[in-house]
Enzyme design. Structure first.
Site, mmCIF file in Angstrom:
data_model
loop_
_atom_site.group_PDB
_atom_site.id
_atom_site.type_symbol
_atom_site.label_atom_id
_atom_site.label_comp_id
_atom_site.label_asym_id
_atom_site.label_seq_id
_atom_site.Cartn_x
_atom_site.Cartn_y
_atom_site.Cartn_z
ATOM 1 N N GLU A 165 43.414 35.722 38.500
ATOM 2 C CA GLU A 165 43.991 36.761 39.358
ATOM 3 C C GLU A 165 45.431 37.056 38.944
ATOM 4 O O GLU A 165 46.152 36.180 38.480
ATOM 5 C CB GLU A 165 43.966 36.247 40.798
ATOM 6 N N LYS A 219 39.636 43.437 45.654
ATOM 7 C CA LYS A 219 39.589 42.270 46.546
ATOM 8 C C LYS A 219 39.450 42.690 48.007
ATOM 9 O O LYS A 219 40.257 43.477 48.518
ATOM 10 C CB LYS A 219 40.856 41.443 46.339
ATOM 11 N N CYS A 222 39.650 35.096 44.317
ATOM 12 C CA CYS A 222 40.446 34.071 45.004
ATOM 13 C C CYS A 222 40.032 33.842 46.457
ATOM 14 O O CYS A 222 39.028 33.178 46.711
ATOM 15 C CB CYS A 222 41.926 34.429 44.903
#
Length: 268
Positions: free
Chosen positions: A43, A112, A153
């Site tokens: 990321e 995300k 993540c």
């Protein structure tokens, strides 16, 4: 779906994009020379800082993605790269991962969904939503090497996203991350292995490692995990990469021996 070799790169990205990109190019080239047919970055690979994220956001045809696409094309590999994607809000960007084909074409774009807004005393204090807009859809890409799903993540803590990727046919899920040291030491491996086991998929988890601005530290421990939940490659400390095979036969064997995906029941 043929078996193929995957590289997951571990970085210590900072607030100097040009230096980060040099490291990315060097490690990608080395991994490809050692047989990697897919390379995945962590990321915020091109810029990692709590400050000025939106100011470093780029469009889909910006310089960072141009470099990623060229790396994929030059080495004839699948390439998963992350960056801050520009939005209509000058103060907030998307946290975006892209999957690029060996021809240099973008074949999947994932933004995300779950933003890391967490405060744990003095150990963790982060409000990702201050500089990031959330995405709103799960993404997979069908390739000759299998169906590849994307997550980023903090998404790791939300199993419903991974089950949806599995329902869309994912064989491999790539999870670029910058997991904090405080939470990572207790949760990172447990969650990664759980997501692999639950969905009987390979998990490729490239991670950021070490200190970065401002006064933050990432856990590292980049991993590749097979569908049984076995960690088949793990990075040591510092920037570098790990290599492991994604084995078609392993996926088939695990799903036939333990047919939990077929044994699912739906209920109210």
């Amino acid at each position: 779906m043929p078996s193929f070799l995957v590289a997951a790169i571990q970085l210590n990205s900072q607030d100097r994009p040009e230096i980060n990109m040099d490291t990315i190019s060097t490690l990608t080239s080395d991994a490809a020379q050692n047989g990697a047919q897919m390379v995945a970055l962590p990321e915020s690979a091109h810029y990692l800082s709590d400050l000025h994220m939106a100011a470093h956001a780029e469009s889909m045809d910006g310089p960072t993605l141009s470099i990623y696409r060229q790396l994929a094309k030059d080495h004839g590999i699948y390439f998963c790269g992350s960056f801050a994607e520009r939005t209509n809000d000058p103060k907030r960007a998307f946290n975006t991962a892209v999957l690029i084909s060996p021809e240099g074409e973008i074949i999947a774009v994932y933004r995300k969904i779950h933003l890391f807004d967490v405060a744990i005393g003095d150990a963790v204090d982060h409000m990702e939503s201050r500089h990031t807009l959330p995405g709103d859809r799960s993404v997979v890409a069908k390739t000759p090497c299998g169906v590849m799903g994307l997550a980023i993540c903090y998404d790791l803590r939300f199993p419903e996203l991974f089950r949806q990727l599995g329902d869309k046919g994912a064989d491999i899920i790539i999870i670029p991350a910058a997991f904090t040291l405080y939470t990572g030491k207790d949760h990172w491996e447990v969650l990664l292995r759980a997501r692999a086991i639950e969905n009987q998929v390979y998990v490729v988890a490239p991670a950021q490692w070490g200190p970065h601005p401002v006064n933050k530290t990432c856990f590292g421990n980049t991993m590749i995990i097979d569908p049984w939940g076995t960690v088949i490659a793990r990075a040591s400390e510092g920037p570098g990469y790990i290599l492991a095979p994604v084995d078609t036969g392993r996926i088939i064997k695990v799903r036939s021996q333990l047919p939990c995906l077929q044994n699912r029941r739906f209920f109210n």
